[in-house]
Design a protein around this motif. Sequence first.
Motif: not given
Length: 181
Positions: A10-16, A32-53
């Motif tokens: 319902t909110r495909p563009g939402s980082i949250a 693997t699926a979780a990492i794939a979703v976050l990799e696109a956002e990690a460079s522009s969002n610190a929280e996404a990068a933290k969760l990815l790590a």
Amino acid sequence: SASAKKLLDTRPGSIAAKMQFARAEHLAGRSTAAIAVLEAEASSNAEAAKLLALIKADAEEDPSALEEMLESDPNNAAILGRLCSATRKTAPEKSLDYCLRASRAEPANINHAIGYASALLQMNRNAEAAALLTRLKQSFPENYTVRTNLAFAHFRLDHFEEGRKEYEWRTKQQPEWTAWY
């Protein structure tokens, strides 16, 4: 996971929403699926990068890869905690160091202290392990891992009565587990 997927749909563009979905996927064992979703956002969002790590560290099994991750973030409790576990059997001396560092980085997490005690057991430093596990038992009397490792330490020290009491406690707590019998 279904509700997180629905939120993402319902909110495909939402980082949250992407982060919630990634958490759900990771908890479901699909890192693997979780990492794939976050990799696109990690460079522009610190929280996404933290969760990815965090997810990458939690999903990694290879100690050398974890050590490489640690080079860029030497006080990362998640990476140190994984190394505490991953090196326990093959390099228990290293495991002690990683567990201690993880405990210092995240003092409220009992798992690091339990890992330290487990590494002591791996090294046959049973008296030290028993002393630490006894202290942990005082603060966390219902923790299954503490009580089981304490029983094991007691048996290795030929303190059979103390070990038996710990195993009996476990048996009463989880009678369906045949391993205790």
